[in-house]
Design a protein around this motif. Structure first.
Motif, short mmCIF file in Angstrom:
data_model
loop_
_atom_site.label_atom_id
_atom_site.label_comp_id
_atom_site.label_asym_id
_atom_site.label_seq_id
_atom_site.Cartn_x
_atom_site.Cartn_y
_atom_site.Cartn_z
N ALA A 134 0.83 -1.20 0.00
CA ALA A 134 0.00 0.00 0.00
C ALA A 134 0.87 1.25 0.00
CB ALA A 134 -0.92 -0.01 1.22
N GLU A 135 1.97 1.21 0.73
CA GLU A 135 2.85 2.37 0.79
C GLU A 135 3.47 2.66 -0.58
OE1 GLU A 135 7.21 2.98 2.44
OE2 GLU A 135 5.79 2.66 4.06
N LEU A 136 3.89 1.59 -1.27
CA LEU A 136 4.48 1.79 -2.59
C LEU A 136 3.45 2.36 -3.56
CD1 LEU A 136 6.66 -1.42 -2.96
CD2 LEU A 136 7.47 0.93 -2.74
N ALA A 137 2.22 1.91 -3.47
CA ALA A 137 1.18 2.40 -4.37
C ALA A 137 0.92 3.88 -4.15
CB ALA A 137 -0.11 1.61 -4.15
N GLU A 138 1.15 4.35 -2.92
CA GLU A 138 0.85 5.73 -2.57
C GLU A 138 2.09 6.61 -2.58
OE1 GLU A 138 -0.52 6.52 1.49
OE2 GLU A 138 -2.33 7.37 0.63
N ALA A 139 3.26 6.01 -2.83
CA ALA A 139 4.52 6.73 -2.64
C ALA A 139 4.59 7.99 -3.50
CB ALA A 139 5.70 5.82 -2.94
N GLY A 140 4.30 7.86 -4.79
CA GLY A 140 4.39 9.02 -5.67
C GLY A 140 3.47 10.13 -5.23
N SER A 141 2.27 9.76 -4.84
CA SER A 141 1.29 10.75 -4.38
C SER A 141 1.78 11.43 -3.11
CB SER A 141 -0.06 10.07 -4.14
OG SER A 141 -0.98 10.97 -3.59
N ALA A 142 2.34 10.67 -2.19
CA ALA A 142 2.81 11.23 -0.93
C ALA A 142 3.98 12.17 -1.16
CB ALA A 142 3.20 10.11 0.04
N ASP A 143 4.92 11.77 -2.03
CA ASP A 143 6.08 12.62 -2.30
C ASP A 143 5.64 13.98 -2.86
OD1 ASP A 143 7.73 10.64 -1.47
OD2 ASP A 143 8.29 9.95 -3.46
N ALA A 144 4.72 13.96 -3.81
CA ALA A 144 4.25 15.21 -4.40
C ALA A 144 3.55 16.07 -3.37
CB ALA A 144 3.32 14.91 -5.58
N ALA A 145 2.75 15.43 -2.51
CA ALA A 145 2.04 16.19 -1.49
C ALA A 145 3.00 16.83 -0.49
CB ALA A 145 1.03 15.28 -0.78
N VAL A 146 4.02 16.09 -0.10
CA VAL A 146 5.00 16.63 0.84
C VAL A 146 5.75 17.81 0.23
CG1 VAL A 146 7.21 16.12 1.95
CG2 VAL A 146 5.29 14.57 2.24
N GLN A 147 6.16 17.67 -1.04
CA GLN A 147 6.84 18.79 -1.71
C GLN A 147 5.94 20.01 -1.76
OE1 GLN A 147 9.89 19.04 -2.47
NE2 GLN A 147 10.71 16.99 -2.71
N ALA A 148 4.64 19.80 -2.03
CA ALA A 148 3.71 20.92 -2.09
C ALA A 148 3.60 21.60 -0.73
CB ALA A 148 2.33 20.43 -2.54
N VAL A 149 3.57 20.82 0.34
CA VAL A 149 3.51 21.40 1.69
C VAL A 149 4.76 22.23 1.97
CG1 VAL A 149 3.57 20.84 4.14
CG2 VAL A 149 1.95 19.67 2.65
N LEU A 150 5.93 21.70 1.62
CA LEU A 150 7.17 22.43 1.88
C LEU A 150 7.20 23.75 1.10
CD1 LEU A 150 9.73 19.48 1.83
CD2 LEU A 150 8.84 20.70 3.83
N ASP A 151 6.71 23.72 -0.15
CA ASP A 151 6.67 24.96 -0.94
C ASP A 151 5.78 26.00 -0.27
OD1 ASP A 151 8.34 23.88 -2.82
OD2 ASP A 151 6.73 23.27 -4.18
N ARG A 152 4.65 25.58 0.24
CA ARG A 152 3.73 26.53 0.85
C ARG A 152 4.23 27.02 2.20
NH1 ARG A 152 1.92 23.96 -3.01
NH2 ARG A 152 0.08 24.57 -4.21
N LEU A 153 4.91 26.16 2.93
CA LEU A 153 5.50 26.62 4.20
C LEU A 153 6.57 27.68 3.94
CD1 LEU A 153 5.74 23.27 6.18
CD2 LEU A 153 4.21 25.18 6.64
N ALA A 154 7.33 27.51 2.86
CA ALA A 154 8.34 28.52 2.51
C ALA A 154 7.67 29.84 2.15
CB ALA A 154 9.20 28.02 1.35
N ARG A 155 6.58 29.79 1.37
CA ARG A 155 5.86 31.02 1.02
C ARG A 155 5.26 31.66 2.26
NH1 ARG A 155 0.17 31.76 -2.25
NH2 ARG A 155 0.21 34.04 -2.31
N LEU A 156 4.74 30.83 3.16
CA LEU A 156 4.16 31.36 4.39
C LEU A 156 5.20 32.09 5.23
CD1 LEU A 156 1.57 31.47 6.04
CD2 LEU A 156 2.18 29.26 7.05
#
Length: 374
Positions: A52-74
């Motif tokens: 299940a983790e492997l199936a979701e890995a790509g989605s999780a990576d993209a979501a984490v990168q998006a969070v980091l980008d928004r925290l930097a803007r914040l």
């Protein structure tokens, strides 16, 4: 397994999160600590739900990168708010540990809207500040020039209209423009405040609009450069993490690891692995910036006999076993790997390294001169 191998590598989302939070907040407690908790949680879950983790890995990576980008803007908006002294509410930063990719994406969507509203409020605050300053300065200058208070029949309604129009135009100015750009806009705005006729005021307002467009363009360019620099720095943090983890894994397996950070470039880092009982062999490993590991066993001199070639195969098998053991250790550190190419032991003669590794301290020019003179 093989004596020559290529493998694609990828960091788990929890590792990306931890490194990103460490970068944003420094290597201390707080979010970075919670990011480390997320890494531990991911490692524990891996044994139970790897598929299940492997199936979701790509989605999780993209979501984490998006969070980091928004925290930097914040963080950038918070800095702008402090500089301007604006009483503007900003969304609360996310504590990402334990959040699912869907929850991370939902936070990003809500935070985008909130940050857009905050940026508009900051721009309006700056616009009101500039307008109040230039109109106050213009009125004070007029009183000074005339040596008396403004006449009671002065066209106050026209002045208010110009000020309102100016504030609407100034509200388009991004709140984080450089000080020189803000000063240039304020100078043009002051001319609008001092305009004698509506036509003159409209002409100056056009100049204000043009200066704001130029200032905003430079600011957006600077934002893009800063974002690119941050992404590059984040990628380097990840490369260093991989190199450090690879070094630690093979050191624990009894190898001497040379190179590493000293040979790290913007695109790759190279390691040389040796063992105490390997006088004639070494492994050269290259960690590519794009997420790939390439490794090959080499000789310090060509094989000259069948015994040499049998020894080569023995060393290759030792290396193969060590590589698989290292992959397990790297998985525990949040670095997944998938072998994309391999060459079995004994299939071809080992290449000879271009340079023999120097194991002792490097001689100085003076010492080498003395040696040649003996």
């Amino acid at each position: 397994m093989s004596s020559g191998v290529e493998a694609d590598i990828a960091l788990d989302a929890a590792v990306v999160l931890t490194l990103g939070m460490n970068r944003l907040l420094g290597r201390g407690a707080g979010w970075a600590g919670r990011g480390a908790e997320a890494l531990a949680a991911a490692a524990a879950a891996r044994a139970e739900a790897r598929a299940a983790e492997l199936a979701e890995a790509g989605s999780a990576d993209a979501a984490v990168q998006a969070v980091l980008d928004r925290l930097a803007r914040l963080a950038a908006l918070a800095e702008t708010r402090a500089k301007t002294g604006a009483d503007v509410e900003l969304p609360a930063p996310l504590e990402p540990a334990g959040q699912s990719p869907d929850e991370l994406r939902a936070w990003c969507a809500a935070t985008d809207a909130a940050m857009d509203a905050a940026e508009r409020a900051l721009s309006e605050h700056v616009a009101a500040q500039v307008a109040a300053h230039v109109f106050g300065a213009a009125a004070e200058g007029l009183r000074t020039d005339l040596g008396a208070p403004a006449a009671p029949d002065a066209p106050a309604a026209d002045a208010r209209g110009v000020q309102e129009a100016l504030e609407r135009v100034l509200a388009r100015l991004l709140p984080d423009v450089a000080e020189d750009d803000r000063r240039a806009v304020a100078e043009a705005a002051r001319l609008a405040a001092e305009a004698a006729t509506p036509e003159e005021a409209e002409g100056v307002l056009t100049e204000v609009r043009l200066r704001i467009q130029d200032a905003n363009g430079r600011t957006r360019d600077e934002r893009e450069r800063a974002a690119a620099a941050e992404a590059a720095a984040r990628a380097e943090d990840e490369r260093r993490y991989v190199l450090d983890s690879v070094t630690e894994a093979f050191t624990d397996l009894g190898y001497e690891v040379h190179g590493g950070f000293e040979t790290l470039t913007a695109d790759a880092g190279e390691l040389v692995l040796t063992r105490g009982g390997w006088p004639d062999h070494s492994v050269r490993m290259r960690v590519e910036g794009g997420g790939q590991v390439r490794a090959a066993m080499t000789r310090t001199a060509p094989a000259e006999s069948e015994d040499d070639r049998r020894l080569d195969v023995e060393r290759e098998r030792e290396w193969c076993a060590a590589f698989e053991a290292a992959r397990d250790r790297l998985a525990g550190a949040g670095i997944g790997s998938a072998v994309t190419w391999r060459l079995d032991p004994g299939v071809r003669e080992l290449p000879v390294a271009a340079e023999k590794r120097q194991t002792g301290p490097r001689a100085t020019p003076r010492e080498r001169h003395r040696e040649r003179g003996r």
